[in-house]
Write a protein that holds these residues in place. Sequence first.
Motif, PDB file in Angstrom:
ATOM      1  N   CYS A 284      -2.417  -2.440  -7.621  1.00 51.05           N
ATOM      2  CA  CYS A 284      -2.748  -1.995  -6.337  1.00 51.05           C
ATOM      3  C   CYS A 284      -2.838  -3.059  -5.221  1.00 51.05           C
ATOM      4  O   CYS A 284      -3.375  -3.209  -4.510  1.00 51.05           O
TER       5      CYS A 284
ATOM      6  N   CYS B 298       7.102  -5.797  -7.087  1.00 52.81           N
ATOM      7  CA  CYS B 298       6.012  -5.421  -7.789  1.00 52.81           C
ATOM      8  C   CYS B 298       5.384  -6.720  -8.521  1.00 52.81           C
ATOM      9  O   CYS B 298       6.136  -7.222  -9.537  1.00 52.81           O
TER      10      CYS B 298
ATOM     11  N   ALA C 133       5.009  -3.237 -12.979  1.00 52.36           N
ATOM     12  CA  ALA C 133       4.879  -2.019 -13.342  1.00 52.36           C
ATOM     13  C   ALA C 133       5.838  -0.897 -13.297  1.00 52.36           C
ATOM     14  O   ALA C 133       5.828   0.158 -13.877  1.00 52.36           O
TER      15      ALA C 133
ATOM     16  N   ILE D 282       6.285   4.138 -12.188  1.00 48.87           N
ATOM     17  CA  ILE D 282       5.495   3.180 -12.300  1.00 48.87           C
ATOM     18  C   ILE D 282       4.374   3.538 -13.563  1.00 48.87           C
ATOM     19  O   ILE D 282       4.061   4.603 -13.711  1.00 48.87           O
TER      20      ILE D 282
ATOM     21  N   CYS E  17       3.780  -0.997  -2.674  1.00 46.08           N
ATOM     22  CA  CYS E  17       4.349   0.519  -2.877  1.00 46.08           C
ATOM     23  C   CYS E  17       4.305   0.972  -1.232  1.00 46.08           C
ATOM     24  O   CYS E  17       5.390   2.083  -1.161  1.00 46.08           O
TER      25      CYS E  17
ATOM     26  N   CYS F  17      -0.029  -1.330 -12.841  1.00 42.10           N
ATOM     27  CA  CYS F  17      -0.161  -1.476 -11.389  1.00 42.10           C
ATOM     28  C   CYS F  17      -1.439  -2.135 -11.158  1.00 42.10           C
ATOM     29  O   CYS F  17      -2.755  -1.664 -11.370  1.00 42.10           O
TER      30      CYS F  17
ATOM     31  N   ALA G  78      -2.384   2.562  -2.188  1.00 40.95           N
ATOM     32  CA  ALA G  78      -3.125   2.216  -3.333  1.00 40.95           C
ATOM     33  C   ALA G  78      -4.519   1.830  -2.820  1.00 40.95           C
ATOM     34  O   ALA G  78      -5.184   1.411  -4.036  1.00 40.95           O
TER      35      ALA G  78
END
Lengths: 443, 191
Positions: free
Chosen positions: B55, B168, B172, B48, B59, B53, B133
């Motif tokens: 958040c 994603c 990322a 990543i 993930c 990212c 996250a």
Amino acid sequence: MRRMLRACLYLTLLSLPLVAAFGVERFPPPEFDAGYKMPVTTMPPARALWLSYVDVAVLVAALALASYLVLKKRSRDGVLALSVFSLLYFGFYQQGCVCSIGSVQDVALALFNSGYVVPLTTVAFFLLPLLFTLFFGRTFCSGVCPMGAMQDLVLLKPVKVPAWLEHALGTLPFVYLGAGILFAATGSLFIICEYDPFVALYRRTGSFGMLALGAAFLIVGIFVGRPYCRFLCPYGALLSLVSRFSKWGVTLSPTDCIHCQICDTACPYGAIADPMLKDPHPDPRKRARRRLALLALTALLVVLGGWLGERLSVPFSNSHATVSLAEQIAAEDAGKIKEPTDASKAFRQTGQPVEELYAEAHRVRGRFAVGSVLFGAFVGLVFGLTLISVSEPHERNVYDPDPADCVSCGRCYVYCPKEIVRVKRIQGKNVIPLTPVRGEQKG
Amino acid sequence: MSAPMDKPESSRRQFFNGTVRGAFLFLLGAATTLLFRRSQPKRTVWQIDPYKCICCTNCATKCVMHPSAVKCVQVYPMCGYCKLCTGYFEPEPISLDTGAENQLCPTGAIKRRQLEDPYYEYNIDEPLCIGCAKCVKGCVLFGNGSFFLQVRHDRCVNCDECAIAIACPSQAFQRVPADKPYLFKNREHQA
Ligand code: SF4
Ligand code: SF4
Ligand code: SF4
Ligand code: SF4
Ligand code: SF4
């Protein structure tokens, strides 16, 4: 008091622009005196490179052993033992990735996208089984592929799949192969990996859907021999193409078939090709007309497939992250959608100009436009050729494994009465000759 | 049954098969050459880019491993050792202590340790972390961003295509060389 302070702190913090959020040091890290030892963040290494070379070496050894066991030793027990080993090594130890089946997508992505560099080991997993199949038939499927091994081992009560259904479902692997290549080559998705039924079982963890899919395949596999291999596996489709022209392969009773049909019953995979002694269309004129009609139909199917593919190219292309993002951004900018998605928010944070995104999405769309037409035409061709092959009389006069469908499991060896006699005779002399070249004895 | 009459037919078939086999060999050879040009001995793994990212919590849910192979890491030189860690505490904590009701982390994976006043050290108990996250978001928005997500290679099985990568929203995830498998944040980048 403290509460108020905190509220103030939050208010100021909240007013910070989000864009700056990624690169700010708001609180200078403290200077500790010598007493404090700052921990170091660990970086557990990835699997060592030499281990993946070991994987390739094991693959070569297993392929060689499988070919020897199937063609020279003609030993079902040996194949069984190798299957167990492969399931443990390539399945449960290597945990399924990278496998030959999925490697098709890496290869497609590498060939059509100059940006992707494929690891050598993946190339090896793609090429080696094909090379072996070209010479020895589908010995990879017999006991090297962990997916095949898994299904082979759970098969307990095989039922016969009706021929028409077998033929119809037999086209699916080619469709799947085409779709897998289309989505991989355009850089959208690896669908073959996404719907891999057994990989979650090897890892003994995964989403409920994946585990359920695996369990379903295993349960069906108790009764229907190798459902994934026969009716889905895209790599099997490639192997069956190559295997048709292999130099050696599983053959039975090279001298004289007595038409006892025991092998046909013994083969759980419907791979014994029935001889067709009588031509169903003896009139040559009728036959020629029929052939012509089928060829025309195939051409029609190809065109129809291409047209359908063209229609579907836009929905297909939406599977690509860039295209769907561009769609979303365009809809937001046009005021059609109020609610931004995570993706569109992330995109706007990057500050990348929208035009660049649109241009890239356009390029992907273009690739899909070509790819989908080719894919559709390919599917049409597969249907057409299947129709032709089932209606053409096969000129064969013995029962023998069909090199395309036979996965070299070795079951039929143990059943063919002529074969048993032959092996006994030869074992007296302690040598077992290599199986004859395909088509040598057969008319 | 194999009358001599059959012979020409069968040798013709053999010849045909041989020709096609040759063609296949040629194709395989061509594919090999092409592929070798686009291949590298190095393997790649997934990682990543923490600066991309956003958040989103995927993930925690999309990884093929349960719990996820993605974990939060703490890069200590970047951390402010804050008393009010916005990665550790709920936005409105009842009190600034280690009570579960005050913590942001749903699994209590962040361990808080008092150093000299007013500094606190925050450590991730990786087996507990599910990669959601939440703490990263708190730290990135209001702190130094020393918490961020990384694919942990002792747990990741290196899927041919990472299941999170395709989910994603900020793209990322990227393939990185296996001998440099981490993309850590650093202070220089922040400055
Ligand atoms: S058909 Fe596919 S899944 Fe089955 S053994 Fe062969 S490669 Fe493996
Ligand atoms: S080896 Fe024999 S039993 Fe096994 S798949 Fe081939 S034809 Fe069927
Ligand atoms: S999926 Fe992407 S954006 Fe979401 S938490 Fe993971 S790395 Fe961050
Ligand atoms: S909040 Fe989520 S990402 Fe952070 S430590 Fe806890 S489980 Fe891990
Ligand atoms: S590669 Fe697979 S195991 Fe690793 S983070 Fe992605 S989905 Fe999880």
